[in-house]
Enzyme design. Structure first.
Site, short mmCIF file in Angstrom:
data_model
loop_
_atom_site.label_atom_id
_atom_site.label_comp_id
_atom_site.label_asym_id
_atom_site.label_seq_id
_atom_site.Cartn_x
_atom_site.Cartn_y
_atom_site.Cartn_z
N CYS A 219 0.77 -1.18 0.04
CA CYS A 219 -0.02 0.01 0.26
C CYS A 219 1.07 1.19 0.19
CB CYS A 219 -0.58 -0.02 1.17
SG CYS A 219 -1.88 -1.52 1.34
N HIS B 230 1.03 5.09 -1.53
CA HIS B 230 0.26 5.95 -0.40
C HIS B 230 1.22 6.28 0.84
CE1 HIS B 230 -3.62 5.94 -2.44
NE2 HIS B 230 -3.58 4.76 -2.71
N ARG C 271 -13.58 -1.55 -0.59
CA ARG C 271 -12.70 -0.83 -1.12
C ARG C 271 -11.21 -1.43 -0.80
NH1 ARG C 271 -10.57 2.03 -4.89
NH2 ARG C 271 -9.17 0.47 -4.46
N CYS D 41 -8.28 -2.87 -3.09
CA CYS D 41 -6.80 -2.49 -3.02
C CYS D 41 -5.90 -3.72 -3.05
CB CYS D 41 -6.36 -1.70 -1.72
SG CYS D 41 -7.20 -0.07 -1.53
#
Lengths: 103, 288
Positions: free
Chosen positions: B197, B201, B245, B249
């Site tokens: 991730c 991010h 969501r 991902c």
């Protein structure tokens, strides 16, 4: 019986702003499901808006309108406390009527 | 405020991290920096998205799902014929909905677990109403033809926290453990793309095509991943939750997708939400 609509009617100056949210699949009849079968058309074909029992808007709608559609209208000559009634009828004969009060 | 609405929908992926910085610096190449479009073009495009979203938010079909969810919450249902309103504790007392969404994930002693909103609601449906877990886990996410009941319920519960401050009880020891786990998951590189991730991010100013990616370790940016969920997706016209969501991902990173309501997803949601603590939640949103 279809799910209820959400109706908001607010006075903005001397114009009444009406917003209507409808719960409807609005199937076009063009789509196929995962088995390859055509999903039958299912859409709202007419709607009308009444103000204190008098029709102020009426119209025909078709498959070009999205699922769970939103409609917005501006109406003259309404005042706070007036009753707004919305009706729709779909191509399978299902219908729905909901009311709101102008604020 | 306007900015936070705006950006919620542009988010493709979620979550950001502390440990990420070291990782991200290695991978950032000079080419990637040079290829970034000029700031002026970016701002103009973002402003257009903002306007579009403002118009859409005025009449969000998510309200229809809120209404449906409220009905499900109040009605006596399931094999035990119980209403969630009379039996389900979302952390603020049995049946209390207002403000519950922005204070989850939190620790629930009766379940012995830290749970996010959707996980808690499904737990209540199973434990209090007697619904079959197998049934609920079979099709957890919405599509064109089907909206799972938990999705409507989450939308209702989220709507009851509109304009309230996010306040995950991060000082609670169980929540803290899960938060730390979430931070680990966030920075865990794996899969065929050797992705985490944090790859996208964990650093300021990253983007994928038109989408600006928030650095989710920062309070003012973590809110962008939280805001707007659950969201009504205009393409297809259905409601999606944060659980979906997170699943997506993992799918986008080519990871194996986690089980519905898994500890992994709860830990990520804990990390993400706690990082956004103190921001104001604006209620269910609308997505392209």
């Amino acid at each position: 019986m279809a799910d209820p609509m959400k109706i908001r009617a607010q006075m903005k100056g001397d114009i009444c702003d009406i917003k209507i949210l409808m719960s409807h699949p609005m199937e076009t009849g063009q789509r196929k499901d995962s088995d390859g079968k055509v999903v039958p058309a299912h859409f709202i074909q007419s709607l009308s808006v009444d103000l204190n029992g008098k029709t102020v808007i009426s119209g025909q709608t078709g498959t070009s309108i999205s699922r769970n559609p939103v409609f917005g209208f501006k109406v003259k000559g309404a005042k706070a406390g007036d009753k707004v009634t919305v009706n729709w009828l779909d191509n399978k004969g299902d219908k729905r009527t909901d009311e709101a009060t102008v604020s | 405020m306007k900015q936070s609405i705006a950006v919620a929908a542009t988010l493709a992926m979620v979550i950001g991290g502390f440990c990420s910085q070291a990782v991200a610096k290695d991978t950032r190449s000079a080419a990637a920096v040079a290829a970034a479009p000029t700031p002026a073009a970016k701002d103009a495009a973002t402003a257009e998205f903002d306007k579009f979203r403002e118009v859409m938010e005025d009449s969000n079909p998510a309200e229809l799902f809120e209404a449906k969810g409220e009905d499900l919450w109040q009605t006596r249902r399931g094999p035990k014929s119980a209403a969630l309103a009379d039996s389900c504790d979302l952390g603020l007392g049995i049946g209390v909905v207002k403000g519950a969404y922005v204070q989850m994930p939190r620790y629930f002693a009766d379940a012995g677990k830290v749970m996010d909103a959707e996980r808690r609601i499904v737990w209540c449906m199973i434990e209090k109403q007697g619904f079959s877990a197998e049934e609920l886990f079979r099709t957890p996410f919405a599509n064109e033809n089907f909206t799972p009941e938990p999705t409507s319920l989450v939308t209702y519960v989220a709507g009851a926290s509109r304009n309230l401050k996010i306040a995950v009880p991060i000082d609670e020891p169980h929540v803290q453990d899960v938060y730390r786990l979430g931070r680990e998951v966030f920075s865990f590189r794996a899969g065929p793309y050797d992705f985490a991730c944090a790859t996208c991010h964990g650093e300021d100013g990253k983007r994928i095509r038109m989408q600006q990616l928030p650095n989710l370790a920062k309070k003012e940016e973590a809110i962008r991943a939280y805001q707007g969920w659950p969201g009504y997706r205009m393409t297809g016209g259905f409601m999606l939750t944060q659980q979906w969501r997170m699943n997506d991902c993992f799918r986008q990173q080519r990871f194996p997708e986690p089980r519905y309501l898994s500890d992994t997803v709860t830990s990520l949601l804990t990390y993400l939400t706690a990082n956004a603590n103190g921001n104001v939640y604006k209620g269910p949103g609308i997505k392209r």
